[in-house]
Design an enzyme around this catalytic site. Structure first.
Site, PDB file in Angstrom:
ATOM      1  N   TRP A   1       0.812  -1.223   0.000  1.00 27.47           N
ATOM      2  CA  TRP A   1       0.000   0.000   0.000  1.00 27.47           C
ATOM      3  C   TRP A   1       0.844   1.271   0.000  1.00 27.47           C
ATOM      4  CZ3 TRP A   1       2.175   2.210   4.063  1.00 27.47           C
ATOM      5  CH2 TRP A   1       2.748   1.364   5.016  1.00 27.47           C
TER       6      TRP A   1
ATOM      7  N   SER B   1      -4.763  -4.983   1.210  1.00 36.52           N
ATOM      8  CA  SER B   1      -6.182  -4.938   1.562  1.00 36.52           C
ATOM      9  C   SER B   1      -6.656  -3.564   2.020  1.00 36.52           C
ATOM     10  CB  SER B   1      -6.478  -5.974   2.655  1.00 36.52           C
ATOM     11  OG  SER B   1      -6.312  -7.271   2.140  1.00 36.52           O
TER      12      SER B   1
ATOM     13  N   GLU C   1      10.672  -7.938  -4.052  1.00 35.45           N
ATOM     14  CA  GLU C   1      11.162  -6.621  -3.618  1.00 35.45           C
ATOM     15  C   GLU C   1      10.706  -6.465  -2.179  1.00 35.45           C
ATOM     16  OE1 GLU C   1      12.991  -4.646  -5.223  1.00 35.45           O
ATOM     17  OE2 GLU C   1      12.758  -5.126  -7.342  1.00 35.45           O
ATOM     18  N   LEU C   2      11.631  -6.661  -1.241  1.00 34.76           N
ATOM     19  CA  LEU C   2      11.190  -6.752   0.157  1.00 34.76           C
ATOM     20  C   LEU C   2      11.669  -5.560   0.974  1.00 34.76           C
ATOM     21  CD1 LEU C   2      11.716 -10.617   0.434  1.00 34.76           C
ATOM     22  CD2 LEU C   2       9.714  -9.350  -0.350  1.00 34.76           C
TER      23      LEU C   2
ATOM     24  N   HIS D   1      -3.652  -6.425  -4.652  1.00 39.79           N
ATOM     25  CA  HIS D   1      -3.106  -5.261  -3.958  1.00 39.79           C
ATOM     26  C   HIS D   1      -3.334  -5.426  -2.447  1.00 39.79           C
ATOM     27  CE1 HIS D   1      -1.142  -1.527  -4.097  1.00 39.79           C
ATOM     28  NE2 HIS D   1      -1.663  -1.051  -5.212  1.00 39.79           N
TER      29      HIS D   1
ATOM     30  N   CYS E   1      10.471   1.593   1.565  1.00 41.47           N
ATOM     31  CA  CYS E   1      11.500   0.556   1.664  1.00 41.47           C
ATOM     32  C   CYS E   1      12.887   1.177   1.539  1.00 41.47           C
ATOM     33  CB  CYS E   1      11.274  -0.506   0.596  1.00 41.47           C
ATOM     34  SG  CYS E   1      11.137   0.186  -1.060  1.00 41.47           S
TER      35      CYS E   1
ATOM     36  N   GLY F   1       6.808  -6.316  -0.709  1.00 40.41           N
ATOM     37  CA  GLY F   1       6.210  -6.305   0.624  1.00 40.41           C
ATOM     38  C   GLY F   1       7.192  -6.817   1.645  1.00 40.41           C
ATOM     39  N   SER F   2       6.659  -7.428   2.700  1.00 43.71           N
ATOM     40  CA  SER F   2       7.512  -7.862   3.805  1.00 43.71           C
ATOM     41  C   SER F   2       8.234  -9.173   3.462  1.00 43.71           C
ATOM     42  CB  SER F   2       6.650  -8.063   5.049  1.00 43.71           C
ATOM     43  OG  SER F   2       5.683  -9.051   4.770  1.00 43.71           O
TER      44      SER F   2
HETATM   45  P1  NAP Z   1       3.013  -7.015   3.604  1.00 39.47           P
HETATM   46  O1  NAP Z   1       2.193  -7.223   4.808  1.00 39.47           O
HETATM   47  O2  NAP Z   1       3.975  -8.052   3.196  1.00 39.47           O
HETATM   48  O3  NAP Z   1       1.967  -6.740   2.410  1.00 39.47           O
HETATM   49  C1  NAP Z   1       2.372  -6.599   1.082  1.00 39.47           C
HETATM   50  C2  NAP Z   1       1.428  -7.372   0.207  1.00 39.47           C
HETATM   51  O4  NAP Z   1       1.570  -8.770   0.464  1.00 39.47           O
HETATM   52  C3  NAP Z   1      -0.050  -7.061   0.452  1.00 39.47           C
HETATM   53  O5  NAP Z   1      -0.743  -7.129  -0.768  1.00 39.47           O
HETATM   54  C4  NAP Z   1      -0.477  -8.172   1.385  1.00 39.47           C
HETATM   55  O6  NAP Z   1      -1.849  -8.430   1.362  1.00 39.47           O
HETATM   56  C5  NAP Z   1       0.294  -9.323   0.820  1.00 39.47           C
HETATM   57  N1  NAP Z   1       0.521 -10.416   1.759  1.00 39.47           N
HETATM   58  C6  NAP Z   1       0.652 -10.356   3.103  1.00 39.47           C
HETATM   59  N2  NAP Z   1       0.880 -11.584   3.609  1.00 39.47           N
HETATM   60  C7  NAP Z   1       0.904 -12.421   2.554  1.00 39.47           C
HETATM   61  C8  NAP Z   1       1.098 -13.830   2.429  1.00 39.47           C
HETATM   62  N3  NAP Z   1       1.327 -14.606   3.472  1.00 39.47           N
HETATM   63  N4  NAP Z   1       1.051 -14.370   1.198  1.00 39.47           N
HETATM   64  C9  NAP Z   1       0.839 -13.591   0.130  1.00 39.47           C
HETATM   65  N5  NAP Z   1       0.626 -12.267   0.169  1.00 39.47           N
HETATM   66  C10 NAP Z   1       0.675 -11.684   1.382  1.00 39.47           C
HETATM   67  O7  NAP Z   1       3.821  -5.696   3.633  1.00 39.47           O
HETATM   68  P2  NAP Z   1       3.491  -4.342   4.349  1.00 39.47           P
HETATM   69  O8  NAP Z   1       4.038  -4.418   5.720  1.00 39.47           O
HETATM   70  O9  NAP Z   1       2.086  -3.960   4.177  1.00 39.47           O
HETATM   71  O10 NAP Z   1       4.374  -3.392   3.407  1.00 39.47           O
HETATM   72  C11 NAP Z   1       5.563  -2.874   3.797  1.00 39.47           C
HETATM   73  C12 NAP Z   1       6.739  -3.766   3.416  1.00 39.47           C
HETATM   74  O11 NAP Z   1       6.940  -3.702   2.014  1.00 39.47           O
HETATM   75  C13 NAP Z   1       8.005  -3.233   4.039  1.00 39.47           C
HETATM   76  O12 NAP Z   1       8.814  -4.273   4.501  1.00 39.47           O
HETATM   77  C14 NAP Z   1       8.661  -2.513   2.864  1.00 39.47           C
HETATM   78  O13 NAP Z   1      10.032  -2.312   3.020  1.00 39.47           O
HETATM   79  C15 NAP Z   1       8.303  -3.394   1.741  1.00 39.47           C
HETATM   80  N6  NAP Z   1       8.448  -2.686   0.449  1.00 39.47           N
HETATM   81  C16 NAP Z   1       9.475  -3.030  -0.373  1.00 39.47           C
HETATM   82  C17 NAP Z   1       9.675  -2.353  -1.570  1.00 39.47           C
HETATM   83  C18 NAP Z   1      10.802  -2.703  -2.503  1.00 39.47           C
HETATM   84  O14 NAP Z   1      10.776  -2.277  -3.662  1.00 39.47           O
HETATM   85  N7  NAP Z   1      11.797  -3.467  -2.083  1.00 39.47           N
HETATM   86  C19 NAP Z   1       8.803  -1.330  -1.920  1.00 39.47           C
HETATM   87  C20 NAP Z   1       7.770  -1.007  -1.048  1.00 39.47           C
HETATM   88  C21 NAP Z   1       7.605  -1.705   0.130  1.00 39.47           C
HETATM   89  P3  NAP Z   1      -2.815  -7.966   2.581  1.00 39.47           P
HETATM   90  O15 NAP Z   1      -2.796  -6.494   2.582  1.00 39.47           O
HETATM   91  O16 NAP Z   1      -4.124  -8.546   2.196  1.00 39.47           O
HETATM   92  O17 NAP Z   1      -2.226  -8.550   3.838  1.00 39.47           O
END
Ligand code: NAP
Length: 458
Positions: free
Chosen positions: A134, A161, A232-233, A159, A266, A210-211
């Protein structure tokens, strides 16, 4: 996580959405698969025309889209509008350059491998699942979608939630530009529903931003099915300042490096390693700059940054700071959650941070900087690399030897010298270690999801 728009500024639930049913998911996958067959019959020029039209639509709607993003995840209107326009620029970049990036190559003279002709071609592979976060609701998704569609692949967007309306906007945008129905659409599903999708033979690969936990879960499901992933984490990027640097400028930009997007980036700088000779000068200016920021209504003029996107996200930040303070960290500014509605958190600087504290190693997704003094460039490099992450870095020096050393030895996907880490459509972006693998953007990004096909003729 329930699929809903909840205002981070007020905490009010503005809209809720039912997750797609099994039948709806099936219809989306079938449409994406069917659109792939149609895209196979199109030229780069045709796809570029559709991509440019989609970019025009996005530009013409930038104000409305920016309002939607600010409402859903809390970034300021100005930065949301910048993101919308940057996304349109990225779309145009791939409209203009995809054919060149994917032009067939002859790696060696054909006769050197016993052939009369030899081609290496870059062909699309099919439906790609894109799981997105997000924090940059448009840009993160577009930097996957634009190269994927220009290569001739189709995309299914899952995307985050908490940004369902941004997701639905994106799910319609490319079809409005002219792409076949189903070429890029949004699946409204929760994170837990993602892994089983990788079992579907029509989905050929996945990308996740994401994470680390979410990335590992998708990579595991993809691995079981022998499917490629790009991840991309997270990151705990460093900001290194050496005595030869323009320290005042570094201190000024260091503020934005940390508070951009309310600290939820990130590639935001999270660990600051400053040489002891210039530490006091840097620290005074940096702390004053952080203290002068205003966390407020994202739609109001004069706001430096908005609230954190989710209540859980703010709790995570509070817990990391509380843990550090309990173990002896010193708060130079911020560190206290304000009273009142909304998930606001102030710009915060911690010092005396030690390895026993969680924040020493974990990613803090909020406007909290850890400030350290170092005695040499060697120490700065060693401490930078003492991390599970390796996304990017920002290093400040005017000594050419030092710059060369930092460029070579900082273990990350990027080293930005005398400037902040940023993403550009023409420049590869991605990390090493727990920050993920694969690259987005540029020729490297568009080639992640293609069949590199050798055609050899006797
Ligand atoms: P997140 O919880 O991992 O969510 C990211 C996406 O993954 C969401 O669409 C989420 O869906 C989905 N997701 C969550 N758990 C999942 C699972 N077990 N299986 C499949 N999909 C799953 O991440 P966040 O905490 O919201 O976002 C921040 C993280 O993203 C930070 O660590 C940041 O550094 C990283 N990030 C990295 C980059 C890069 O380019 N390296 C860029 C931006 C952000 P739901 O919303 O439905 O849970």
């Amino acid at each position: 996580m329930a699929i809903a728009t909840i205002s981070p500024t007020t905490g009010e639930v503005l809209a809720t959405f039912e997750p797609h049913t099994a039948e709806q998911i099936e219809a989306h996958i079938a449409a994406a698969d069917n659109a792939f067959k149609q895209l196979a019959e199109t030229t780069f020029a045709q796809r570029a025309a559709w991509m440019r039209r989609a970019a025009e639509i996005l530009e013409s709607e930038a104000d409305e889209v920016a309002t939607l993003i600010s409402t859903e995840m809390g970034k300021t209107f100005a930065t949301a509008k910048y993101e919308a326009l940057k996304s349109a620029t990225g779309m145009r970049h791939f409209a203009e350059n995809a054919e060149r990036y994917l032009a067939p190559e002859s790696p060696v003279p054909a006769d050197s491998v016993g052939a009369s002709s030899l081609d290496v071609r870059f062909e699309p592979i099919g439906v790609i699942l894109a799981v997105m976060p997000w924090n940059y609701p448009l840009w993160q998704a577009v930097r996957f979608a634009a190269p994927a569609l220009m290569a001739g692949n189709t995309g299914l967007l899952k995307h985050a939630s908490n940004v369902p309306q941004s997701a639905l906007y994106l799910g319609a945008l490319f079809e409005r530009g002219g792409f076949p129905a189903g070429a890029f659409s949004t699946l409204l599903i929760e994170g837990a529903a993602v892994a089983p999708l990788l079992d579907d033979r029509r989905i050929r690969a996945a990308t996740l931003t994401g994470s680390v936990a979410a990335g590992a879960s998708v990579a595991e499901a993809a691995g079981r099915n022998v499917k490629k992933t790009v991840l991309e984490l997270g990151g705990t990027d460093v900001f290194i300042v050496m005595p030869s640097a323009d320290v005042d400028r570094a201190a000024e930009l260091a503020v934005n490096a940390r508070v951009q997007n309310s600290g939820q980036s990130c590639i935001a700088a999270k660990r600051y390693y400053v040489h002891a000779d210039v530490y006091s000068r840097f620290a005074d200016r940096f702390v004053a700059g952080m203290a002068a920021t205003v966390a407020g209504d994202p739609m109001a003029e004069g706001t430096s940054f908005g609230p954190l996107a989710t209540e859980r996200g703010r709790k995570d930040v509070e817990e990391l700071v509380a843990d550090a303070v309990a173990k002896g960290a010193t708060v130079l500014t911020g560190g206290t959650t304000p009273e009142g509605a909304g998930w606001f958190y102030p710009a915060t600087v911690l010092t005396d941070v030690t390895p026993e504290m969680r924040i020493y190693r974990e990613e803090c997704f909020g406007p909290v900087a850890c400030l350290y003094s170092v005695d040499s460039v060697e120490e700065a490099i060693e401490r930078s690399n003492d991390s599970e992450f390796g996304l990017s870095s920002s290093v400040w020096s005017n000594d050419d030897e030092e710059i060369a050393l930092l460029g070579r030895r900082v273990d990350a996907g990027g080293v930005f010298v005398n400037g902040l880490t940023a993403s550009f459509p023409a420049v590869p972006f991605g990390g090493v270690k727990d920050s993920g693998y694969g690259r987005e953007l540029s020729a490297y990004g568009i080639r992640e999801f293609v069949n590199v096909k050798t055609v050899w003729r006797a």
